[in-house]
Design a protein around this motif. Structure first.
Motif, PDB file in Angstrom:
ATOM      1  N   LEU A 138       8.791   0.984  -9.471  1.00  0.00           N
ATOM      2  CA  LEU A 138      10.177   1.225 -10.003  1.00  0.00           C
ATOM      3  C   LEU A 138      10.376   1.273 -11.296  1.00  0.00           C
ATOM      4  CD1 LEU A 138      12.218  -0.652  -7.323  1.00  0.00           C
ATOM      5  CD2 LEU A 138      12.417   1.850  -7.600  1.00  0.00           C
ATOM      6  N   PHE A 139       9.505   0.284 -12.174  1.00  0.00           N
ATOM      7  CA  PHE A 139      10.006  -0.044 -13.589  1.00  0.00           C
ATOM      8  C   PHE A 139       8.959   0.142 -14.470  1.00  0.00           C
ATOM      9  CE2 PHE A 139      12.737  -2.967 -10.868  1.00  0.00           C
ATOM     10  CZ  PHE A 139      13.798  -2.487 -11.348  1.00  0.00           C
TER      11      PHE A 139
ATOM     12  N   LYS B 150      16.299   5.429  -4.080  1.00  0.00           N
ATOM     13  CA  LYS B 150      16.671   6.224  -2.896  1.00  0.00           C
ATOM     14  C   LYS B 150      15.287   6.527  -2.127  1.00  0.00           C
ATOM     15  CE  LYS B 150      15.789  10.741  -5.420  1.00  0.00           C
ATOM     16  NZ  LYS B 150      16.371  12.126  -5.649  1.00  0.00           N
ATOM     17  N   ASP B 151      13.984   6.396  -2.815  1.00  0.00           N
ATOM     18  CA  ASP B 151      13.013   6.461  -1.937  1.00  0.00           C
ATOM     19  C   ASP B 151      12.577   5.153  -1.116  1.00  0.00           C
ATOM     20  OD1 ASP B 151      12.526   8.995  -3.024  1.00  0.00           O
ATOM     21  OD2 ASP B 151      11.516   8.059  -4.999  1.00  0.00           O
TER      22      ASP B 151
ATOM     23  N   GLY C  61       0.819  -1.191  -0.119  1.00  0.00           N
ATOM     24  CA  GLY C  61      -0.026   0.084   0.253  1.00  0.00           C
ATOM     25  C   GLY C  61       0.590   1.196  -0.001  1.00  0.00           C
ATOM     26  N   ASN C  62       1.949   1.257   0.757  1.00  0.00           N
ATOM     27  CA  ASN C  62       2.828   2.579   0.857  1.00  0.00           C
ATOM     28  C   ASN C  62       3.581   2.663  -0.443  1.00  0.00           C
ATOM     29  OD1 ASN C  62       2.093   3.304   3.496  1.00  0.00           O
ATOM     30  ND2 ASN C  62       3.694   2.235   4.385  1.00  0.00           N
TER      31      ASN C  62
ATOM     32  N   ILE D 113      10.033   4.844   2.524  1.00  0.00           N
ATOM     33  CA  ILE D 113       8.908   3.720   2.370  1.00  0.00           C
ATOM     34  C   ILE D 113       8.959   2.505   3.143  1.00  0.00           C
ATOM     35  CG2 ILE D 113       7.577   2.237   0.810  1.00  0.00           C
ATOM     36  CD1 ILE D 113       8.448   4.198  -1.571  1.00  0.00           C
ATOM     37  N   CYS D 114      10.255   1.921   3.310  1.00  0.00           N
ATOM     38  CA  CYS D 114      10.243   0.666   4.000  1.00  0.00           C
ATOM     39  C   CYS D 114      10.202   1.328   5.593  1.00  0.00           C
ATOM     40  CB  CYS D 114      11.461   0.098   3.798  1.00  0.00           C
ATOM     41  SG  CYS D 114      11.515  -0.934   2.074  1.00  0.00           S
ATOM     42  N   LEU D 115      10.782   2.363   5.755  1.00  0.00           N
ATOM     43  CA  LEU D 115      10.702   2.578   7.369  1.00  0.00           C
ATOM     44  C   LEU D 115       9.240   3.011   7.671  1.00  0.00           C
ATOM     45  CD1 LEU D 115      12.492   3.506   9.924  1.00  0.00           C
ATOM     46  CD2 LEU D 115      12.612   5.686   8.901  1.00  0.00           C
ATOM     47  N   ASP D 116       8.684   3.717   6.936  1.00  0.00           N
ATOM     48  CA  ASP D 116       7.146   3.943   7.447  1.00  0.00           C
ATOM     49  C   ASP D 116       6.249   2.579   7.468  1.00  0.00           C
ATOM     50  OD1 ASP D 116       7.628   6.568   7.110  1.00  0.00           O
ATOM     51  OD2 ASP D 116       6.515   6.909   5.235  1.00  0.00           O
TER      52      ASP D 116
END
Length: 427
Positions: free
Chosen positions: A253-254, A262-263, A66-67, A267-270
């Motif tokens: 991404l693709f 770099k984002d 979702g993020n 995103i993973c931290l959130d």
């Protein structure tokens, strides 16, 4: 005395602002120490056993998926597609926003994420089109709550693990109620726009609709990946969550190239922070449920209600009132972890299907997302629009009443929830 101390301490701590998870853990441990012979030294093992479940692995994966999509341009593409389908009708722009909320709910599985993704684009657009800003805010904020009902849904996963029922069946049970509530909101928006004097315009040509569908196709396909994979027997719900995260990463991404490598850290931290919050609640709720079961508290409450002879209808009225009150003060996963061990045994004795009961809980939690004082969607909408919280609450009232009508239908017509899972899985 044990029950009274436990719940007085639990709600007392929450009232003074202690986080729900800490309140759960503190009240449970103190009750175990002062009123029972249970060994608190076994709590770490209880927590480990409680969260060491394969189904719970789906939660961080769905949150990550979702993020990934909400941070990119998927919401814009879904909105453009929704506008091409219903934008020509009276109230077409706010209807497009609600339609987009329905679609994005199935992509993100999160109510606040849906409000942010759709609202950040559509609030201003609807206002500039001449609609009252309250009209835009009320519709989108309330429609965003469908994120926890239309699968995939983290709240349903929490219920499925707590109640030990099929998450696949729960996902399928949420489809018809979610679409029904979405259709009711669309109809309400259409009627309201007619009363405000808005008229239909020329619909977009089929070629333009197909072009916009093509742009949104890859984002929409994640619904097929998740739902089709589960019910086609390709994935378990947990495996489908992992597949959705990989798919969302790939297209972001693709294919769309909305995010850069770099984002990914942010995103993973959130996603990790959201996951940690949910799992901390689950860990403390596991100990809470253990205390309830060991002291036979659910059985005592069940016996009292059955002795009172309130029947199935009376019990469902009681449940809806109780959940409505709790949903106003607590996050959905917290309510489910606290109340399911208490209420599910009673509902089972009264012959209520656990899948149907789960959908009743989730719809109640939807209403909690848009009712004060702790309705999360209200705060999100207030932050996005700059409106004060009171005005957002007032703006949501007409659509919240629609949710109440839907809750009554879902509660007392079990087939709305059970028809599709029974069709897919058999009774």
């Amino acid at each position: 005395m044990t029950i009274a101390f436990l719940f007085i301490l639990l709600f007392g701590l929450m009232l003074i602002g202690v986080p729900v998870a800490v309140s759960l853990g503190t009240s449970t441990v103190l009750t175990m120490i002062f009123f029972t012979d249970l060994d608190v030294a076994g709590i770490p093992q209880l927590i480990f056993d409680g969260i060491n479940k394969f189904s719970l692995m789906a939660i961080p994966m769905f949150i990550l998926a979702g993020n990934l999509l909400s941070k990119g341009g998927s919401a814009r593409r879904i909105i453009d597609f929704a506008k091409s389908m219903v934008g020509h009708l009276p109230g077409g722009l706010p209807m497009s926003a609600i339609f987009a909320c329905i679609i994005f709910a199935a992509v993100s599985g999160s109510s606040p994420a849906t409000v942010v993704a759709i609202g950040s684009i559509m609030f201003v657009a609807i206002k500039e089109a001449g609609y009252p800003k309250e009209y835009a805010v009320g519709g989108i904020t309330t429609a965003g709550s469908l994120g926890i009902l239309i699968p995939p849904s983290v709240v349903m996963i929490v219920y499925g693990v707590t109640a030990e029922v099929s998450i696949g069946k729960l996902f399928m049970a949420g489809v018809v109620p979610g679409l029904m509530l979405g259709a009711m909101m669309l109809a309400q928006t259409y009627i309201g726009a007619r009363r405000l004097g808005f008229r239909a315009t020329t619909p977009e040509p089929a070629s333009e609709r197909m072009r916009k569908f093509g742009k949104a196709f890859w984002a929409l396909l994640i619904v097929v990946v998740v739902i089709g994979g589960i019910y086609g027997g390709i994935f378990t719900p947990t495996e489908a969550a992992a597949a959705s995260a990989v798919y969302a990463l790939f297209i972001s991404l693709f294919v769309y190239k909305d995010i850069k490598f770099k984002d990914l850290w942010d995103i993973c931290l959130d996603s990790a922070l959201t996951t940690a919050m949910i799992f901390f609640i689950i860990a403390n709720a596991v100990v809470f449920a253990y205390l309830l079961t060991s002291e036979q508290i659910p059985q005592a409450i069940a016996d009292a209600l059955l002795d009172a002879n309130i029947g199935k209808i009376g019990f469902l009225i009681f449940v809806n009132i109780l959940l409505f009150i709790m949903g106003q003060f607590m996050e959905p996963s917290s309510v489910i972890m606290i109340m399911v061990p208490l209420l599910l045994p009673i509902s089972t004795q009264l012959g209520i299907d656990p899948i149907h009961f789960g959908i009743i809980l989730v719809v109640n939690m939807e209403i909690g997302m848009v009712t004060p004082p702790v309705g999360l969607n209200l705060f999100v909408a207030s932050g996005l629009t700059g409106m004060n919280l009171k005005d957002v609450i007032v703006a949501c009232i007409p659509w919240t009443l629609t949710l109440f009508v839907g809750l009554v239908l879902v509660t007392y017509i079990p087939e709305i929830s059970l028809w599709l899972p029974n069709l897919m899985y058999g009774k």
